[in-house]
Design a protein around this motif. Sequence first.
Motif, mmCIF file in Angstrom:
data_model
loop_
_atom_site.group_PDB
_atom_site.id
_atom_site.type_symbol
_atom_site.label_atom_id
_atom_site.label_comp_id
_atom_site.label_asym_id
_atom_site.label_seq_id
_atom_site.Cartn_x
_atom_site.Cartn_y
_atom_site.Cartn_z
ATOM 1 N N ASN A 274 40.372 38.449 43.578
ATOM 2 C CA ASN A 274 40.566 38.995 42.233
ATOM 3 C C ASN A 274 42.052 39.169 41.954
ATOM 4 O O ASN A 274 42.852 39.300 42.881
ATOM 5 C CB ASN A 274 39.861 40.352 42.099
ATOM 6 N N PRO A 275 42.437 39.234 40.689
ATOM 7 C CA PRO A 275 43.851 39.432 40.350
ATOM 8 C C PRO A 275 44.363 40.794 40.796
ATOM 9 O O PRO A 275 43.591 41.743 40.961
ATOM 10 C CB PRO A 275 43.875 39.337 38.823
ATOM 11 N N GLY A 276 45.669 40.871 41.002
ATOM 12 C CA GLY A 276 46.320 42.148 41.258
ATOM 13 C C GLY A 276 46.264 42.645 42.689
ATOM 14 O O GLY A 276 46.691 43.761 42.953
ATOM 15 N N LEU A 277 45.751 41.859 43.624
ATOM 16 C CA LEU A 277 45.705 42.281 45.025
ATOM 17 C C LEU A 277 46.831 41.597 45.795
ATOM 18 O O LEU A 277 47.267 40.505 45.445
ATOM 19 C CB LEU A 277 44.360 41.923 45.649
ATOM 20 N N ASN A 278 47.277 42.237 46.874
ATOM 21 C CA ASN A 278 48.353 41.688 47.690
ATOM 22 C C ASN A 278 47.735 40.891 48.838
ATOM 23 O O ASN A 278 47.449 41.425 49.899
ATOM 24 C CB ASN A 278 49.241 42.807 48.224
#
Length: 162
Positions: free
Chosen positions: A37-41
Motif C-alpha cells: 500500500n502507499p505510504g509505507l517504508n
Amino acid sequence: MMSTSAPLLHLASAVLLLLLSSSSATDHIVGANKGWNPGLNYTLWANNHTFYVGDLISFRYQKTQYNVFQVNQTGYDNCTTEGATGNWSSGKDFILLDTAKRYYFICGNGGCFSGMKVSVLVHALPPPPKSSMADHTSAAAPPPRVLGVLFAALLSVCFGLG
C-alpha cells in the motif's frame, strides 16, 4: 464444464507449499500485515529481512487498485515499467526468488510515486555444516530446499505462475 487444469494446479500448489515449508524456505510478505500500500517504508521492511535463493516474496493488495512489476534499477529509481521482466496483478502474488541478486519491484500504476517500491538482495544459500557434508555421499539426493526450487520453477513454466 470445469477445467481439468484447475484441480491439478491446486494439487501442484499444495505440493509446492509443502516442499517449500519442509525445506525452510521463507515466504516474505511485503509490508507484513499492512501489505502493499502507499505510504509505507518498504526499504525499512526489506532491511529487516534476509532473503535467500528459494525464498518467496509475496505481495498482498487490492487487485483493482495496485499491481507489481519486476524492473531493473533504473525502473525502480524512476518509477517506470519500461523493460519490466515480470508483472503480477492477482492481489496475492507469490514470486520465487530463484537467483542470488538484487531484485527490484514497483507498483506500475502510480503507486511507486507514493512509496510502493521495494528492493531486496537475495543471497546464495549458505553451505551445509561440515559435519552433515561428511555424513552424505555425493550420490545422495539433493536437499529438500533445492527440490522445492526446482518444483517451483517447473510449476512456473507449466502454469505460468511467475
